[in-house]
Design a protein around this motif. Structure first.
Motif, mmCIF file in Angstrom:
data_model
loop_
_atom_site.group_PDB
_atom_site.id
_atom_site.type_symbol
_atom_site.label_atom_id
_atom_site.label_comp_id
_atom_site.label_asym_id
_atom_site.label_seq_id
_atom_site.Cartn_x
_atom_site.Cartn_y
_atom_site.Cartn_z
ATOM 1 N N ASP A 38 10.092 -6.754 5.197
ATOM 2 C CA ASP A 38 9.146 -6.305 4.176
ATOM 3 C C ASP A 38 9.450 -4.916 3.631
ATOM 4 O O ASP A 38 9.234 -4.639 2.447
ATOM 5 N N PHE A 39 9.942 -3.999 4.496
ATOM 6 C CA PHE A 39 10.149 -2.614 4.056
ATOM 7 C C PHE A 39 11.541 -2.372 3.469
ATOM 8 O O PHE A 39 11.866 -1.238 3.095
ATOM 9 N N LYS A 40 12.345 -3.412 3.365
ATOM 10 C CA LYS A 40 13.727 -3.247 2.904
ATOM 11 C C LYS A 40 13.850 -2.534 1.553
ATOM 12 O O LYS A 40 14.793 -1.761 1.343
ATOM 13 N N PRO A 41 12.908 -2.751 0.605
ATOM 14 C CA PRO A 41 13.043 -2.067 -0.691
ATOM 15 C C PRO A 41 13.031 -0.538 -0.625
ATOM 16 O O PRO A 41 13.458 0.121 -1.580
ATOM 17 N N PHE A 42 12.567 0.060 0.479
ATOM 18 C CA PHE A 42 12.594 1.523 0.571
ATOM 19 C C PHE A 42 14.021 2.056 0.680
ATOM 20 O O PHE A 42 14.269 3.232 0.400
ATOM 21 N N GLY A 43 14.948 1.199 1.101
ATOM 22 C CA GLY A 43 16.365 1.545 1.097
ATOM 23 C C GLY A 43 16.695 2.832 1.810
ATOM 24 O O GLY A 43 16.310 3.074 2.956
ATOM 25 N N GLN A 44 17.414 3.715 1.101
ATOM 26 C CA GLN A 44 17.926 4.946 1.702
ATOM 27 C C GLN A 44 16.844 5.972 2.005
ATOM 28 O O GLN A 44 17.100 6.953 2.722
ATOM 29 N N ALA A 45 15.638 5.763 1.473
ATOM 30 C CA ALA A 45 14.557 6.717 1.755
ATOM 31 C C ALA A 45 13.943 6.480 3.131
ATOM 32 O O ALA A 45 13.129 7.285 3.594
ATOM 33 N N MET A 46 14.359 5.413 3.811
ATOM 34 C CA MET A 46 13.713 4.990 5.061
ATOM 35 C C MET A 46 14.659 5.162 6.244
ATOM 36 O O MET A 46 15.872 4.962 6.141
ATOM 37 N N THR A 47 14.067 5.520 7.392
ATOM 38 C CA THR A 47 14.836 5.598 8.640
ATOM 39 C C THR A 47 13.973 5.123 9.801
ATOM 40 O O THR A 47 12.746 5.162 9.737
ATOM 41 N N LYS A 48 14.665 4.679 10.840
ATOM 42 C CA LYS A 48 13.989 4.335 12.092
ATOM 43 C C LYS A 48 14.240 5.456 13.081
ATOM 44 O O LYS A 48 15.386 5.873 13.279
ATOM 45 N N VAL A 49 13.185 5.970 13.705
ATOM 46 C CA VAL A 49 13.314 7.062 14.665
ATOM 47 C C VAL A 49 13.874 6.483 15.964
ATOM 48 O O VAL A 49 13.260 5.620 16.598
ATOM 49 N N THR A 50 15.061 6.937 16.352
ATOM 50 C CA THR A 50 15.706 6.462 17.579
ATOM 51 C C THR A 50 16.310 7.641 18.334
ATOM 52 O O THR A 50 16.487 8.733 17.795
ATOM 53 N N GLU A 103 11.917 10.052 3.804
ATOM 54 C CA GLU A 103 10.530 10.040 3.341
ATOM 55 C C GLU A 103 9.686 8.951 4.035
ATOM 56 O O GLU A 103 8.488 9.114 4.196
ATOM 57 N N ILE A 104 10.326 7.858 4.434
ATOM 58 C CA ILE A 104 9.632 6.765 5.118
ATOM 59 C C ILE A 104 10.201 6.662 6.528
ATOM 60 O O ILE A 104 11.400 6.415 6.707
ATOM 61 N N TYR A 105 9.354 6.867 7.541
ATOM 62 C CA TYR A 105 9.782 6.826 8.940
ATOM 63 C C TYR A 105 9.118 5.660 9.647
ATOM 64 O O TYR A 105 7.890 5.504 9.586
ATOM 65 N N LEU A 106 9.935 4.847 10.325
ATOM 66 C CA LEU A 106 9.422 3.762 11.149
ATOM 67 C C LEU A 106 9.702 4.108 12.603
ATOM 68 O O LEU A 106 10.825 4.512 12.939
ATOM 69 N N SER A 107 8.704 3.964 13.436
ATOM 70 C CA SER A 107 8.908 4.376 14.818
ATOM 71 C C SER A 107 8.131 3.510 15.794
ATOM 72 O O SER A 107 7.002 3.097 15.537
ATOM 73 N N LEU A 108 8.765 3.282 16.934
ATOM 74 C CA LEU A 108 8.095 2.776 18.115
ATOM 75 C C LEU A 108 7.357 3.975 18.693
ATOM 76 O O LEU A 108 7.950 5.035 18.869
ATOM 77 N N ILE A 119 0.845 -1.205 0.000
ATOM 78 C CA ILE A 119 0.000 0.000 0.000
ATOM 79 C C ILE A 119 0.872 1.243 0.000
ATOM 80 O O ILE A 119 0.693 2.173 -0.818
ATOM 81 N N ILE A 120 1.832 1.273 0.934
ATOM 82 C CA ILE A 120 2.718 2.447 1.046
ATOM 83 C C ILE A 120 3.531 2.609 -0.233
ATOM 84 O O ILE A 120 3.683 3.724 -0.750
ATOM 85 N N TRP A 121 4.056 1.510 -0.765
ATOM 86 C CA TRP A 121 4.892 1.569 -1.970
ATOM 87 C C TRP A 121 4.137 2.218 -3.129
ATOM 88 O O TRP A 121 4.657 3.120 -3.794
ATOM 89 N N ARG A 122 2.907 1.773 -3.370
ATOM 90 C CA ARG A 122 2.149 2.286 -4.513
ATOM 91 C C ARG A 122 1.771 3.753 -4.312
ATOM 92 O O ARG A 122 1.836 4.552 -5.262
ATOM 93 N N LEU A 123 1.396 4.115 -3.093
ATOM 94 C CA LEU A 123 1.036 5.518 -2.832
ATOM 95 C C LEU A 123 2.276 6.411 -2.890
ATOM 96 O O LEU A 123 2.213 7.558 -3.348
#
Length: 814
Positions: free
Chosen positions: A235-247, A256-261, A205-209
C-alpha cells in the motif's frame, strides 16, 4: 409528453440529469449515476454460496472525486415528489452525506441534514437545484472547515490510474480523518474490522496530508515485522524514495515517511531508545497500526514513543479497541471518529460470513479428578483436585482428548475439502506440537504427499515460522494445516483460510475478534467466500457478549461421538440438490434493513468454494504439567443453539421457538390455512418464517427421523404450532393420485402433472413452483419447456393447473 408513461430511467435522463447540469454539476467528474456501493452479502446454504442484491444509489454527487456530499433517489412520475426520501435518507446514513434529494421529475424535495438551512425539507423546482459551490460552502460550514484548511480537505486521493477507488466506508474514514486533522484535532481513533483495508485507508490519509504539506514527516508504527514489510511493499509503495524502514537501530533524518517496528526504536535500556535521537518535534504525524496491542497502556513502549512525540497528531487504527481498567484506547484517543464493524462488513458483502460447529467434550463439561495417589505418564503424582476446561492442555494433558480433537478436525476436512487452509489455535507451544503430531498420525497419506501438509507455526521454532509466508500465500498449496498458539492471532493476512479451530480457552473479546478476523477475508480468485469455526473450548459463547458485533449464519453441534462433524445442510449434497431444483429464496438468519435485504437476483449462481520478530513469551516460571494417557473422553449429548432473526443465539428448543414465531404471525390454524391457500407461491410463506429464524432443514430432519418419512413444512407448521396430525409428502401425493383430479387433462399435460406429483413427493413444494423445473428430468424427456406449457394452452393454463394441484395437495380432510 405524458410523464406518467415514462420509466424511472427516462425521468433521470430527460429531467433530473439536465437539471443537475444546468445547476453547474459536471457529468464526468461530479455526477455518478446508479452508484453501487456494497458487494451484496454472501449467503451460504450447505457448501454453496451466492451473493444477495447490492445497495445502489440513483445519484451520488461529489464536489471533488471521492468527496461525496449529496445523494438523489429517483422515482417515476407515478410516485409523488417525496416518495423516495426515506430511501434516500437511508443511503445518506450509509454514505455519510448531509444533502439528500428525492425526485419524480417534477422537481426536487431537498432534505438538509446540516441544520444550516431555513428549514429541514424544502420543495425545489428543477431550475432551483443548488450548485456544487453552494453545497460545498454549506458543507464546509457544517464541518467547521475554515478557508485556510480547505486546501488540505480538497487535496486529491492518490490515483494509480488502475481505476481502483476506495470502498465507501474507507472513503468515509479517510475524509473524516483528513477533515478532523485540518480542523486541528490531534488524537484520532479509527475502528475497522479485520480485512476491511485499514492499511490502504491509512495510506490515503497520510498521502493527502503529506501532499498538501499539512504534515511533512510521518511515522507509521506497527508491532510485527511482517506488517511493516507488507505495508512498505504494497500500500505504501507510492511514497517511493521519500520512505524508509527504520532498521538496525539507526536514524537517518533525510526521509519524510518512516515505517518502524516499535521494538526497533525502543529498548529496556535508555540508550536503546533511539527514537530520542529525533527531536520531539521531528514528526508531526504518527499513525499507530493495531493500536489495541498496547499503545494506550501507560507503561507500554508505544506509549513512551507517543509521549515523547506528544506534539504530533496521533492516529490509532484497530479492529478491536481495548477497553479495560488498565488499558483504554478511548481514554487516550477519544471516541472513535468512525467505526466499520465486522457485522457491517458481512452485511455489505466485503467480509466473509461463517458457520460455527461446536463440540463439547465430556471431561471439559464434567471435569476430571485423579484417584488418590495417581501418577501421570511421567511418574509425577497428580495433585488431588477437580480439573476442568481451564486446566486442560495447560496443567493437565489428557492425550486421548488431543487425539479426539485431531480426529474431529480430520473428519471435517476429509468430509468437505482436505486442502482448505486451516489454523488450529492451541493453549501453548507444547499443545500446538502435540496437536501437530496427532494430526500427522491421522493423515498419513496427506503427509506422504507433502511433509508440510501439517506444520506447527509458533514463535520458538524457525522451520515453522519460515512456512508462515507460504501458509498465507494463496498460490502456495502447503502448509494446509497450521497449529499455533499466539503467533497467528493478529497481523496475518490469511486470505484463503477456510477453517479456524479453537482448542484454546479465550476470555478476551479483543483476542476473540482478532482470531475470527483470520478467516473473514474474501478471495474470489481462490474460491474463498465463507469459513467455518470448529470450537472445542466454548470460545464462541462470546457471541452472546453484547460487545460482539458479527454473529455466525449457523451454529451446529454434533450430538454424540458417532454424529457427523459436518453440519446437516452440508451432508450428502443436501442443499446442492435444493439449489438445482430452484430453491433460491431461503433467507439467512441475520439483521435486515429496509434497503439492504438479503434478496437474491433471479439469475444468481450458487457456487462451491471446495477445491480438491515474532515471538511468544512464556511465563517466568514453568508450570508443572501432568500428562495422562489412559483417561477416555467422548462427545456429550446434543445441546443445539440457533440464531434468531436479530442475529442473537436462541437457547430454547427449536420446536418452542418455531411455535412462538408461527403463532406471532398466525393467530389460529384457520388464519394460517387461509394465508397458505391464498399464497401465489407457498415458498414465500416459508421464506418469511425463515427470516424470523425458523430452520426448516433442521425441523424437517428432526421430525422426519421421528415419523419415519420426511414431512412437508406445511405439516411441520400445523403439527408444531396447532397440534394437527401430520402427513408425509408421499402420503399427500398418494391422496392426490387416488382422487384422480387430472382426468380432464390428457397427453403431455397429464404426464406433466403426474410428474409434478412425483417431484413433490421426492423434493417438496419449492421445486414444483419453479418454472425451471420443466427443464429438468423427467420433464425434459417429455418435451421442451414451451412445448409442455403450450400443452396447457399457454402459461395461464399451466399456472391454473399448478394451483389446482397445490389445492389438492393441501386439501383439508373433511
Amino acid at each position: 409528453m405524458d410523464m406518467k408513461a415514462l420509466s424511472e430511467r427516462d425521468i433521470c435522463t430527460k429531467f433530473i440529469t439536465p437539471a443537475l447540469v444546468q445547476a453547474g454539476w459536471d457529468v464526468q467528474t461530479q455526477i455518478r449515476e446508479e452508484m453501487t456501493f456494497t458487494a451484496g452479502r454472501i449467503i451460504v446454504r450447505g457448501r454453496l454460496h451466492t451473493r444477495g442484491k447490492k445497495r445502489r444509489a440513483d445519484y451520488l454527487l461529489s464536489f471533488h472525486k471521492n468527496q461525496p456530499i449529496a445523494v438523489i433517489e429517483a422515482k417515476d412520475n407515478k410516485h409523488s415528489l417525496g416518495d423516495g426520501m426515506q430511501q434516500a435518507l437511508a443511503y445518506s446514513d450509509a454514505l455519510d452525506v448531509p444533502f439528500v434529494f428525492s425526485s419524480n421529475g417534477d422537481g426536487f424535495l431537498f432534505h438538509d441534514r446540516t441544520g444550516l438551512g431555513g428549514q429541514t425539507e424544502t420543495t425545489l423546482t428543477l431550475a432551483e437545484f443548488p450548485s456544487p459551490d453552494e453545497l460545498w460552502e454549506r458543507y464546509c460550514q457544517y464541518k467547521g472547515i475554515q478557508p485556510a484548511a480547505r486546501p488540505v480537505v480538497e487535496q486529491p486521493y492518490y490515483d494509480d490510474g488502475s481505476g481502483r477507488s476506495p470502498r465507501y466506508y474507507q472513503r468515509i474514514a479517510i475524509n473524516r480523518t483528513v477533515e478532523a486533522v485540518a480542523r486541528g484535532q490531534d488524537r484520532i481513533l479509527l475502528v475497522m474490522a479485520t480485512g476491511t483495508g485499514k492499511t490502504f485507508t491509512a495510506f490515503q490519509i497520510i498521502w493527502r496530508l503529506w501532499k498538501s504539506r499539512h504534515k511533512k514527516r510521518i511515522l507509521f508504527l506497527a508491532d510485527r515485522n511482517i506488517l511493516v514489510d507488507q505495508t512498505k511493499n504494497n500500500d505504501f509503495k507510492p511514497f517511493g524514495q521519500a520512505m524508509t524502514k527504520v532498521t538496525n537501530r539507526t536514524v537517518d533524518a533525510s526521509y519524510e515517511i518512516y515505517l518502524s517496528l516499535y521494538q526497533a526504536v525502543t529498548g529496556s535500556e535508555e540508550e536503546q531508545n533511539i527514537y530520542k535521537q529525533f527531536s520531539p518535534d521531528f514528526f508531526d504525524l504518527i499513525v499507530i497500526d493495531e493500536c489495541h496491542r498496547g499503545s494506550a497502556a501507560e507503561d507500554s513502549a508505544w506509549r513512551k514513543i507517543l509521549d515523547y512525540f506528544s506534539a504530533a497528531t496521533h492516529i490509532g487504527l484497530t479492529a478491536t479497541p481495548k477497553e479495560t481498567k488498565e488499558v483504554s484506547n478511548i481514554d487516550y484517543f477519544g471516541a472513535p471518529l468512525y467505526t466499520y464493524s465486522l457485522k457491517q462488513g458481512i452485511e455489505d458483502g466485503f467480509l466473509a460470513p461463517y458457520k460455527v460447529v461446536r463440540v463439547d467434550i465430556d471431561k471439559d463439561l464434567q471435569g476430571w479428578r485423579p484417584s488418590k495417589g495417581q501418577r501421570d505418564k511421567l511418574g509425577q503424582e497428580i495433585e488431588d483436585r477437580i480439573y476442568n476446561q481451564k486446566d486442560f492442555d495447560k496443567q493437565l494433558v489428557l492425550e486421548k482428548r488431543t487425539q479426539l480433537v485431531a480426529a474431529k478436525i480430520t473428519e471435517l476436512l476429509e468430509s468437505t475439502d482436505p486442502y482448505q487452509k486451516t489454523i488450529v489455535f492451541c493453549e501453548d507451544i507444547d499443545h500446538a506440537e502435540r496437536m501437530r503430531q496427532a494430526l500427522v498420525n491421522l493423515n498419513p497419506k496427506r503427509v506422504a504427499e507433502n511433509r508440510k501438509y501439517i506444520m506447527r507455526i509458533t514463535g520458538d521454532e524457525q522451520e515453522g515460522k519460515a512456512e508462515l509466508d507460504n501458509f498465507i500465500d494463496p498460490e502456495s498449496r502447503y502448509p494446509v494445516i497450521a497449529t499455533t498458539s499466539k503467533l497467528m492471532t493478529t497481523g496475518v493476512d490469511a486470505q484463503t483460510c477456510k477453517l479456524i479451530v479453537l482448542d484454546q480457552r479465550i476470555q478476551s473479546m479483543t483476542e476473540f475478534k482478532q482470531i475470527i478476523g483470520r478467516g473473514t477475508r474474501i478471495n474470489d480468485d481462490y474460491h474463498k467466500h465463507w469459513f467455518t469455526i470448529l470450537d472445542f473450548k466454548k470460545a464462541t459463547e462470546l457471541f452472546a457478549d453484547p460487545d460482539f458485533d458479527g454473529e455466525p449464519v449457523q451454529v451446529y453441534q454434533p450430538y454424540s461421538d458417532d454424529a457427523p462433524i459436518v453440519p446437516e445442510d452440508e451432508q450428502d449434497g443436501a442443499l446442492d440438490m435444493g439449489v438445482e431444483n430452484g430453491e433460491e429464496d431461503e433467507a439467512v438468519a441475520g439483521v435486515e434493513t429496509d434497503w439492504a435485504e438479503y434478496d437474491v437476483d433471479d439469475n444468481a449462481t450458487w457456487e462451491s468454494d471446495d477445491v480438491g520478530g515474532l515471538s511468544t513469551t512464556e511465563g517466568p516460571e514453568p508450570r508443572r504439567k501432568y500428562v495422562v494417557d489412559d483417561v477416555e473422553v467422548s462427545i456429550v449429548a446434543e445441546r443445539v443453539q440457533y440464531l434468531g432473526a436479530d442475529g442473537k443465539l436462541i437457547t430454547e428448543s427449536l420446536r418452542d421457538y418455531t411455535r412462538k414465531q408461527v403463532k406471532a404471525q398466525y393467530a389460529s390454524l384457520d388464519d394460517f390455512l387461509r394465508s397458505w391457500q391464498d399464497a401465489e407461491r407457498k415458498q414465500v410463506i416459508l421464506d418469511e418464517l425463515a427470516e424470523e429464524g425458523i430452520f426448516w432443514d433442521a425441523l424437517v430432519a428432526e421430525l422426519g427421523q421421528k415419523w419415519g418419512e420426511e414431512p412437508d413444512p406445511f405439516d411441520v407448521i400445523c403439527h408444531i404450532a396447532f397440534d394437527r396430525p401430520p402427513l408425509s409428502r408421499r402420503e399427500r401425493a398418494e391422496q392426490v393420485r387416488k382422487r384422480d383430479i387430472f382426468n380432464r387433462y390428457e397427453g403431455q399435460a397429464r404426464q406433466v402433472l403426474e410428474s409434478l406429483v412425483d417431484k413433490y413427493a421426492d423434493s417438496g413444494i419449492a421445486p414444483i413452483e419453479d418454472p425451471k423445473v420443466l427443464t429438468l428430468a423427467p420433464f425434459s424427456q417429455l418435451g421442451a419447456p414451451m412445448e409442455l406449457i403450450n400443452a396447457f394452452g399457454g402459461k395461464p393454463g399451466y399456472q391454473r393447473a399448478l394451483h389446482e394441484l397445490e389445492d389438492a395437495l393441501y386439501q383439508t380432510p373433511a
